[in-house]
Design a protein around this motif. Sequence first.
Motif, PDB file in Angstrom:
ATOM      1  N   PHE A   8       0.839  -1.191   0.000  1.00 57.69           N
ATOM      2  CA  PHE A   8       0.000   0.000   0.000  1.00 57.69           C
ATOM      3  C   PHE A   8       0.879   1.248   0.000  1.00 57.69           C
ATOM      4  O   PHE A   8       1.987   1.245   0.552  1.00 57.69           O
ATOM      5  CB  PHE A   8      -0.898   0.025   1.240  1.00 57.69           C
ATOM      6  N   GLU A  17      -2.669   5.055   1.495  1.00 65.00           N
ATOM      7  CA  GLU A  17      -3.542   3.883   1.553  1.00 65.00           C
ATOM      8  C   GLU A  17      -3.381   3.156   2.883  1.00 65.00           C
ATOM      9  O   GLU A  17      -4.366   2.715   3.485  1.00 65.00           O
ATOM     10  CB  GLU A  17      -3.220   2.935   0.398  1.00 65.00           C
ATOM     11  N   HIS A  76      -6.274   2.332   5.581  1.00 63.54           N
ATOM     12  CA  HIS A  76      -6.595   0.945   5.924  1.00 63.54           C
ATOM     13  C   HIS A  76      -6.376   0.662   7.405  1.00 63.54           C
ATOM     14  O   HIS A  76      -7.074  -0.184   7.989  1.00 63.54           O
ATOM     15  CB  HIS A  76      -5.768  -0.014   5.062  1.00 63.54           C
ATOM     16  N   GLU A 115      -9.482   1.746   9.011  1.00 63.14           N
ATOM     17  CA  GLU A 115     -10.555   0.785   8.715  1.00 63.14           C
ATOM     18  C   GLU A 115     -10.364  -0.503   9.509  1.00 63.14           C
ATOM     19  O   GLU A 115     -11.339  -1.098   9.988  1.00 63.14           O
ATOM     20  CB  GLU A 115     -10.581   0.487   7.218  1.00 63.14           C
ATOM     21  N   HIS A 140      -2.908  -5.285  12.567  1.00 64.17           N
ATOM     22  CA  HIS A 140      -3.658  -5.050  11.336  1.00 64.17           C
ATOM     23  C   HIS A 140      -3.341  -6.063  10.249  1.00 64.17           C
ATOM     24  O   HIS A 140      -3.922  -6.015   9.169  1.00 64.17           O
ATOM     25  CB  HIS A 140      -3.309  -3.657  10.798  1.00 64.17           C
ATOM     26  N   PHE A 158      -4.943  -6.359   6.364  1.00 62.64           N
ATOM     27  CA  PHE A 158      -4.165  -5.931   5.196  1.00 62.64           C
ATOM     28  C   PHE A 158      -4.086  -7.057   4.160  1.00 62.64           C
ATOM     29  O   PHE A 158      -4.198  -6.812   2.953  1.00 62.64           O
ATOM     30  CB  PHE A 158      -2.756  -5.509   5.630  1.00 62.64           C
ATOM     31  N   GLU A 217      -7.514  -7.247   2.452  1.00 63.33           N
ATOM     32  CA  GLU A 217      -7.750  -6.136   1.537  1.00 63.33           C
ATOM     33  C   GLU A 217      -6.924  -6.287   0.258  1.00 63.33           C
ATOM     34  O   GLU A 217      -7.402  -5.976  -0.849  1.00 63.33           O
ATOM     35  CB  GLU A 217      -7.422  -4.812   2.229  1.00 63.33           C
ATOM     36  N   SER A 227      -8.417  -6.638  -3.485  1.00 61.04           N
ATOM     37  CA  SER A 227      -8.017  -5.672  -4.506  1.00 61.04           C
ATOM     38  C   SER A 227      -7.501  -6.372  -5.759  1.00 61.04           C
ATOM     39  O   SER A 227      -7.860  -5.999  -6.885  1.00 61.04           O
ATOM     40  CB  SER A 227      -6.939  -4.736  -3.952  1.00 61.04           C
TER      41      SER A 227
END
Length: 462
Positions: A171, A175, A179, A182, A205, A209, A212, A216
């Motif tokens: 990222f 970004e 994230h 989030e 996290h 990650f 995500e 993506s």
Amino acid sequence: MSTFLNSFDGRWRRPTSDYKDAVKNYRIAVDTNVLLELYRFTPKAREELLQVLRHVRGRLWLPNQVAAEYYDRRVSAVKEHLDLYETVPESLSEQERKIIQELSNFAKRCSIGQPAKQRLIEPIEQAFKRVIAEISEHRSSFDLTLETVIDSDPVLKELADIFDGRTGLPFTAEEAQAHLKEAQRRADEKIPPGYKDSGKANNAHGDFFIWEQLISASAAEGHPLLFVTNDAKEDWVRKEAGFTVGARPELVQEFTERCNADFLLIQLGRFLQIAKEELGLSVSESTVAEAENARPASSNSKEKFTIPKRHFIEITDALHAESRNKFDEMAPNLTPEDRRRMRYQARRAGTILDNMKDTAVTNGSDISFRLSREDWLVAFSAWRGRSVPQPSEEHNVTEGNRQSLNRDIEDELTDLNSRLKRLLSNMDSEQRNDVREFLLLQRRINALREVEDSEGWSPDGK
């Protein structure tokens, strides 16, 4: 597919044919724990897993977060595995000493003569000796060392070829910040995946990650995805009555909505078994067993503790002193068993001390840190000759409620059971019988102690 089934995907177990089709045709991503198992597998199992990854290389894709976690943990993974070959025999020797001491006390209290006492002790000594010798043989056959991994890591070389051009980008800074926010929101609302790791001091996290990045990449190309992992925590998989149904329904729904494609999650052992059957690859039953007995990613759940700074200093000082006992182990009057026991206790104290310092955060006159419940009790016991301050409500803060703690305990029990199965899977039937006999004798000794305690026996038999 029936709309009655399709509308509730994730709440029922998909048929084996779906997983077989996924192994043959879906894009495949692997979790960090799968790559790290390459440093714990026997040489044969490692090569067979690498063979499978090479075969499906054209459909492989690795989230950048997985690659980052792999680089952060690959050396510690092999170190932890190598340490087992020392700590397990040391722990077994300590247990042997305790059992023999209990039997000696029992013989003394029951006026059992030396010949009869020796008949009780000899099977214990022989069983421990055989098991420790077998562990030594397993150590001799394991081909990785810390020096090898640091200087010319053979696993890294293989993975560099397999994932060349198959690893996602990280990222951007913007970004990553978005994230992270989030990830925290989802953790607070218990939205999978990753909320089970929200209490971690580092990389809390990580799972989000990975998720995500999987979404993506799949959304960009519309590929259905098979995710191979040994993570069995409740924020990844749905369980009913002790059985794993599949990926959490929320994950299936989110992936379907954002990628318009199918998502399946599979454990490493089952993935290897299907690869053997459907791709015609050579995967032995012992390799599948190693994968199934692999350590879950949820091992060693830690709790957050907050205590007065002075107590923190006293505990860490005591652990420091305990960890330095190894410098006294060359005293001429110590037996080999005493030296092994001191080395084990010193290493354990040093590890706990490092964990406390690494996770320590100062909050005014208090310090917060993270330890497993078991390590917390060991830290207490290091306060030799001092009264142990039981953490009061205002000075001991654990995250989550009792239900959350019970889940952590369940995760740790699952991990311990998995590690026991893994050890047993590497032994022949006679060795397994020796271990089971040892455990049975230990239960009997504990039962006798309970009887003695209930009848008012004192430690000296008075």
